[in-house]
Structures are given as structure tokens and as C-alpha cells.
Design a protein around this motif. Structure first.
Motif: not given
Length: 809
Positions: A504-506, A676, A742, A737-738, A723, A720, A672-673
Motif C-alpha cells: 500500500d505504502e510502497g 496495483s 489520488s 497525500e491522503e 513523494y 505524479y 510505485w503509486k
């Protein structure tokens, strides 16, 4: 005269692989193997590989030894056979050697024009030992041992005495180049584990094969063998003169002397006159032996007689082939006559078809004239329609031009507004400075708040300073795996066996450390938080700031029984080593921010823990997984995961894409985001259009992105935000980020903005886009933030600054 530069003997290993040419200098192949007649101790035939391409598709051919002549200094053998004869010969496959016997080999000798050696020897031995050729063949066929063995299968076989005691093994087979006899077998004897052993030249007649034991029995008394004079590997017997004493020591007559005597005796059997017979008997009475020249002359006469018989058979065969070719020629003539008749019939049909086509052409011209009027009318309608469409396009272009002018005006207005916002931002920074001075009066807390309130540009400058350090910012998971781990006292704690990735977090959930045991046996595995490790780049090692006793008391797991790790179970590991889990720390930092609160975020993660896919996967498991797009098309596979050494995140995944069979692939750095997991398909879905990926700037295998600065453009290209910029923004502004959109939610808007910008020829660079996003974010924050929220944000910035200060002390 034979000497060490012109030897009479060569080892079977030396002969194997030598090139074979004919008298015209054409390359016929090479000697693949030598087949030894076990009873007679001589070369039955040489296996020649011939034909094929680059060694593929070669056939093997059995060649009589006497057909080969050595060119010593060229390391080649001359085969006096035309290339066409060899091509027509019956060969065999490398993986399907024939069950050879003398009857089969006799046809091969006859085909190449040579008399089989066993027939010639049988004739020489008739009336000498009282055994005719038929009796000899009957005795050989009754033996349970094979007639022929390859030199390779003989080499390495053990040698035992009559009592079954192990004497040594056969190290080499030495071949007499003159007549193809096995001159001697080199037996290694003595020493310990093969060290210090000597070699002994043993006559072949002293051996007998025991096939069921895969061994040769040496029929020589033990005391005789012990008194024998051996030789070392640098001084092998290479001439008959050197070997003669060895044969005599073991009580055997040298085979070349026995052949000379046999040749003298057999001369009385094969067509000699009475005077010649009396002369021979007189020479035998006086103990005279023919010279080598006479023996060679006799062998040559016998070979010529065999060739004569073979030539007659060839002439008969060629006559039959000539008659067969004449019959084939007659058949071809009849076939040509039939084809000529068919050709004439086809020409007649063609002429009829041409006349028919001419009539149809006339009818077609008439139809064209009739339809011309209708065609002109239809074309006029189409022209009118096209003119109407052209008019509509011109009107649309005029409308677009008007729209472009309006957009230009809006752009100018936007620039003025941005200038105003910049001025307001400067005033806000001044207010921040005032706030810093006020917080300075609060002591250490004020200092920390001032550090927490550093601007985004100051933060970026500090980050770039870290990127300028001596080591890289990213290392591949494969490079990290296997690195040594030590504690602060320099004690060896083991090595990193694997990195477990939080899907999930990469980022690295934990590193797997092997510790304990001896020489890798009995090691236990331990889950270690990434922030417990610090890299020593020049020593290829990591420092684990944990006492050795603490690690020994920790609860590990077995190499063959990895636990199914969840965040709940991993939380206990983090607490044991005195670290707060990263997901709880981030939740704490997000508490009170706009959007979901920290407790809600943790709750959301707990729900996902019960999903079908795992929370953690090893880097080794992820590497090699295929990558598909949302339409299911294959895009390549994941070659590597690159780890950000500062915070343990997956900086990017390396995707190989393009090329054929893995050749010519380009490598691409993928956020990474953008990936999936499809767990049951062992594949990752890449939410990036295929044409965007094709147009992306990849890199080759020798030039990987190793800094955040070089990676920033890649993130921006795929839509993107890096991060590390998101984290810095969250620390300064409270926008995480949340709470932001997205990447998948942002994709349609990004594509729409890109299309609009391209239509007006105003596509901005990556830097301009980022600047524009920062300005919009500042404006949105200033418009919506209340005084209470501003105070809360400043308090959070102070808390973050305090933690950072503790981290870097």
C-alpha cells in the motif's frame, strides 16, 4: 628416424578433435572419437564428424585408420578419399551409435577400398596357430564383452589384479600412428588421492575386460609390476625403441616384432613359388627378419590388391548407375514431350481467353459511356457537399481563433493575479518571520517552530544538499540483499536476506536479517525496522544500533517457515526495537489535518488487512512479475526495485519494455503509486496509457537514476508528484497525500489540461507545472484557512520540526 619431435605414438586425447582434410585441402570435419578393438588392441575405426553448420546437424562416419595419414606439425589428418565418396557414405547420428560388429564394419572397410585388419590377420595366422578365420569369429561372437569400446569409455576405468585388489586406473590410451595399434595403456598407480602417483606403460595384451565390474584385470605378477620403472607426466614413451624394454620387462613380445615374424610366415601361404618358399625358409632358419621397408611394401601390395577388387566392384556399380540414369533420361524425355503437348493446349486456351477478354473490353467501354453522365452528376453533388463542409470548417477556425484570443486575455489576467499572489506570499513570509520572533520567546519550542516553518524552497535546498552527499540516494533491492550488518561495536550481526515491501505504502515494511548459526547453518531470521539501519556505503554494510543481546533475545522465525506478516503483528516488532511504526507515525502527523483524521486512516488500513491480497511481499517475489495495462496488454516485467536510502521507500520500480525476446528492451523508472497488484495473476497493472509509456524517456542498463533530482522529471511526466515533495508540503502546509486527489482521480483532469494546452500550442514544462500547482495550493490554503486552523498548522509544524531536530542530532 623417430624422436620426441617426431613421435611414433600419440595419445587418444591428442588425436580427438584434430581436423581432417582431403588431398585437395578441403575441410572434411574433425575426429570425434576413436573406437578400440578390445580383443586386438588396435583402432577399429575413427568416428569423423562431417556436414552440418556450426556443429549442428553433423553426421558421424566410421573411417578405417589406414585411410588417415598424420600431418604432425599441422595437427591435421589427411584422408585420401574424394569428398563426394564421403557424402554418399552411410553415416550415423551422434545420439544413436550403431551396435557395431565386425560384419557391419567389414562393409565400411570395403566401401572405402580397404581390407579389414582381422581378415588379413586371420589369413596370416592360418596354419600358424591352427585357427581359421571362421573359428576366430565364432570365438569372438561367443564372448560376453563388446567387440569395440570408445577411447573415452576406456579412460578412467579402474584396474585390478587377479585377486581383485585395486591397482589404479587407465589415464590414457597411446596410439601407434603407423599401424593403429594401441601401443600401451598408461596406468596411474601409487600416491594418495591421486597425488604423487606414477604412470606405467602396460601392453594391451596384459589386460582383460571384466564388463560386469567396469574394470580391467591386469595379468601381471604383483612383484613384476612393483619392480617396473614408471614415468612422470612430462616424459611419456613416444617411440618403439623406448617402449621395447617395457614390453620385455612384462614378458610380452613387442607387437611390431610379432607382426614382422607373422608376415614372414604367412608369405608361404599366399601364392609364393617353390624357390621363394625355399629362400624364405632359409632366412627363417638363419633367424633373419624382414626389414620395416619390406613389411611396408608387403602391406602396400595387399592394400593395392584390395583396392583392385574394390575398383572392380565400383566399376560394376557405376555401370548399373549408368543404366539407371539412361532409364531416368528416357523417362524425362517422355515427360518433356507430355509437357510440350500440355503447353500447346494452354496456349490455345489462352488465345481463346484473349478473344473473350477483348469482347468484354468493348462491352465495358460501352457501359462506361452510358454511366459517364450519371457519374458527372454524382460528382457535382459531392463537390457541393465538400464546399459546404469547407465553409463550416472556416467558420469553426474563426470561432477557435476568437476563443484563442479570449484565452490569451484570460492568461494575461491570470499572470496579473499570480503576481498579486506572489506579493501576498511575500507578505505572508514576513508574517511568518514575525511569528518566529514571537515563538522565540517561548524557548526551545520557539526554535523548533521556526525550523518547522521553513519554506518549501528552503526545504528543497536542504534536500538537494543531502542529494549531494558522497553516496547515491537510491540503491537496488538486489544490491542491498546480502550486505553485512554490524552493530556500533563493530560486531558482525549477520546479513540482509530479504526486503519486505508494504504494497500500500510502497516502502520497506521490514528487512529480514539472518543471525546466529555457523557457516550459514542454523541461522534464524529476524524482522528489523528499516529506520534501525544506517548505511556505510564504502564498506557495503549496514549498522544496526541494537545491542547483540537484544537481538539474541528477539523472537525470530525459521527460513522455511516465514510468518504471514500483518501490520498488527509487525507493530510489536517495531515496539520491541524502540521504534514507532511508520504507519502510526504518519497517522499521528496527519491528526487534525483536513480530510480523514489519523484514527480513520489507521482504521482504513486495518480493513485492508483482511483483503484477499497480502500487505507485504518480498522484493525477490516482486522482481520478474509481468506488468500489464488496464486493457490487459503485456507491457514487460519488473526488473528491479530501487530503494530510497533516507526513508526506506520504493523510489521507483524498473520496468523493461519493448525489444524482442529480451533483446533491445528499454528500462523505465515507474512510480510505485502507478502500479496495483493482481495477486492471482502474479502481475501488476500499470495505470499509464501505452502511448505515454512508449514516448517516455527510458534509460540503459549502465545509467540508472540514482538521485531525487534526476527522478523528479520522471514523476512529473507520468502525472505524479514526487513523494518527497508531498512529505515536505505536508510538513509545511498540512496538506497530505491522503487529503489530495489520488493519481487515478487526477488522471482525467491532467489529460484534459494536456489536450487543451496542446491545442493552443502552450504546453508548459514540468517546472512551470509544478510552480503553477504550488501557487494554486497556496491560494487555496489562504482562501480557506481560518485563524484557528492557522494556529493548529503552526503547532503541527513546530512538532514536526522538533522530531526532525532530534533525528539529525
Amino acid at each position: 628416424m623417430a624422436h620426441r619431435d617426431n613421435p611414433e605414438f600419440l595419445s587418444a586425447s591428442t588425436i580427438k578433435g584434430d581436423k581432417v582434410v582431403n588431398t585437395a585441402g578441403e575441410d572434411l570435419g574433425k575426429i570425434e572419437e576413436l573406437m578400440i578393438d578390445v580383443d586386438d588392441g588396435r583402432i577399429a575405426y575413427a568416428a569423423l564428424s562431417f556436414g552440418g553448420f556450426l556443429g549442428m546437424g553433423n553426421k558421424l562416419f566410421a573411417i578405417p585408420w589406414q585411410a588417415l595419414k598424420l600431418r604432425l606439425h599441422e595437427h591435421t589428418f589427411l584422408l585420401d578419399i574424394p569428398k563426394e565418396t564421403l557424402e554418399r557414405a552411410e553415416g550415423f547420428d551422434k545420439d544413436n551409435w550403431p551396435a557395431a560388429d565386425r560384419e557391419w564394419l567389414s562393409d565400411t572397410y570395403t566401401y572405402y577400398g580397404y581390407q579389414p585388419y582381422w581378415q588379413r590377420r586371420a589369413e596370416e595366422q592360418t596354419e600358424i596357430r591352427g585357427e581359421v578365420g571362421a573359428e576366430r569369429l565364432s570365438r569372438e561372437s561367443a564372448s560376453e564383452n563388446p567387440i569395440f569400446l570408445s577411447a573415452d569409455s576406456i579412460k578412467g576405468n579402474k584396474v585390478v589384479n587377479r585377486d581383485g585388489n585395486d591397482i589404479g586406473k587407465i589415464d590414457e590410451i597411446m596410439i601407434d600412428l603407423q599401424d593403429g595399434n594401441v601401443a600401451y595403456a598408461a596406468v596411474s598407480h601409487g600416491g594418495i588421492l591421486g597425488i604423487g602417483s606414477k604412470l606405467f606403460a602396460i601392453p594391451w595384451k596384459a589386460f582383460s575386460l571384466r564388463i560386469r565390474d567396469n574394470a580391467f584385470i591386469l595379468d601381471i605378477p604383483e612383484e613384476t609390476f612393483d619392480k617396473a620403472e614408471g614415468f612422470d607426466k612430462s616424459h611419456w614413451p613416444l617411440t618403439r625403441q623406448e617402449l621395447s624394454g617395457t614390453f620385455t620387462h612384462y614378458g610380452f613380445e613387442p607387437y611390431w616384432q610379432a607382426a614382422a615374424v607373422g608376415a614372414g610366415v604367412s608369405a608361404g601361404v599366399m601364392g609364393e613359388t617353390e624357390a621363394e618358399k625355399m629362400s624364405r625358409m632359409e632366412r627363417e632358419r638363419k633367424g633373419l627378419v624382414k626389414t620395416d621397408e619390406e613389411l611396408k611394401a608387403r602391406q602396400e601390395r595387399e592394400r593395392l590388391e584390395g583396392l583392385k577388387e574394390t575398383q572392380e566392384e565400383k566399376i560394376s556399380r557405376l555401370e548399373q548407375e549408368r543404366m539407371e540414369r539412361e532409364r531416368q533420361t528416357e523417362t524425362e524425355r517422355e515427360r518433356l514431350s507430355r509437357l510440350e503437348k500440355e503447353q500447346m493446349e494452354l496456349e490455345n486456351q489462352s488465345r481463346v481467353e484473349k478473344e473473350k477478354l477483348a469482347g468484354l473490353e468493348k462491352e465495358l467501354q460501352e457501359s462506361i459511356r452510358l454511366e459517364e453522365t450519371e457519374k458527372v452528376s454524382r460528382l457535382e453533388k459531392e463537390v457541393n457537399l465538400l464546399q459546404g463542409q469547407e465553409q463550416s470548417r472556416r467558420e469553426r477556425l474563426a470561432q477557435l481563433e476568437s476563443e484563442r484570443a479570449r484565452v490569451g486575455k484570460l492568461e494575461e489576467t491570470e499572470k496579473e493575479r499570480l503576481a498579486r499572489l506572489e506579493k501576498e506570499r511575500t507578505e505572508a513570509e514576513k508574517r511568518h518571520e514575525t511569528e518566529k520572533e514571537r515563538l522565540a520567546g517561548l524557548g526551545t519550542g520557539g526554535v523548533m517552530a521556526a525550523k518547522g516553518a521553513e519554506t518549501g524552497y528552503a526545504k528543497m535546498a536542504r534536500t538537494e544538499g543531502i542529494a549531494g552527499r558522497e553516496g547515491p540516494e537510491f540503491l537496488s533491492a538486489s544490491t542491498i540483499k546480502g550486505n553485512k550488518v554490524v552493530n556500533t561495536a563493530g560486531e558482525d550481526l549477520g546479513k540482509i536476506e530479504e526486503l519486505m515491501i508494504d504494497l500500500d505504502e510502497g516502502r520497506i515494511g521490514y528487512a529480514v536479517l539472518s543471525f546466529g548459526g555457523f557457516l550459514g547453518l542454523g541461522d534464524k531470521l529476524f524482522s528489523i525496522p528499516w529506520n534501525s539501519l544506517s548505511l556505510r556505503v564504502h564498506e557495503h554494510s549496514f549498522v544496526l544500533d541494537v545491542p547483540k543481546e537484544t537481538l539474541e533475545k528477539a523472537e525470530g522465525f525459521d527460513k522455511d517457515n516465514w510468518p504471514v506478516t500483518t501490520r498488527e503483528s509487525l507493530s510489536q516488532t517495531y515496539n520491541y526495537y524502540g521504534h514507532e511504526p511508520y504507519w502510526q507515525r504518519e497517522a499521528t502527523e496527519r491528526t487534525g489535518l483536513p480530510g480523514e483524521i489519523g484514527s480513520e486512516r489507521v482504521s482504513g488500513k486495518d480493513v485492508t488487512a483482511g483483503r484477499e491480497s497480502p500487505e507485504f511481499l518480498s522484493a525477490g517475489t516482486i522482481k520478474g512479475d509481468k506488468v500489464i495495462n488496464t486493457e490487459g496488454e503485456d507491457l514487460g516485467k519488473i526488473e528491479e526495485l530501487m530503494i530510497d536510502l533516507d526513508d526506506g521507500r520504493v523510489g521507483y520500480a524498473v520496468l523493461s519494455f519493448g525489444g524482442f525476446l529480451g533483446m533491445g528492451d528499454k528500462l523505465f523508472a515507474i512510480p510505485w503509486k502507478a502500479l496495483s497488484l493482481k495477486v492471482h495473476e502474479h502481475a501488476f497493472v500499470l495505470n499509464i496509457p501505452k502511448d505515454v509509456l512508449k514516448d517516455a524517456e527510458g534509460f540503459d542498463k549502465d545509467r540508472w537514476p540514482l538521485t531525487r533530482d534526476s527522478l523528479s522529471r520522471t514523476y512529473t511526466y507520468y502525472g505524479y508528484q514526487p513523494y518527497w515533495q508531498k512529505r515536505e508540503t505536508a510538513e509545511v502546509t498540512g496538506v497530505t497525500e491522503e487529503t489530495a486527489e489520488s493519481p487515478r482521480e487526477r488522471e482525467p483532469a491532467r489529460m484534459e489540461r494536456r489536450a487543451e494546452s496542446e491545442s493552443h500550442g502552450q504546453l508548459k514544462t514540468a517546472e512551470e507545472k509544478m510552480a503553477q500547482q504550488d501557487k494554486e495550493r497556496i491560494k487555496r490554503m489562504e482562501e480557506t484557512e481560518t485563524d484557528k486552523e492557522k494556529l493548529e498548522r503552526l503547532e503541527r509544524e513546530r512538532t514536526v520540526a522538533e522530531r526532525r531536530e532530534k533525528k539529525y542530532q
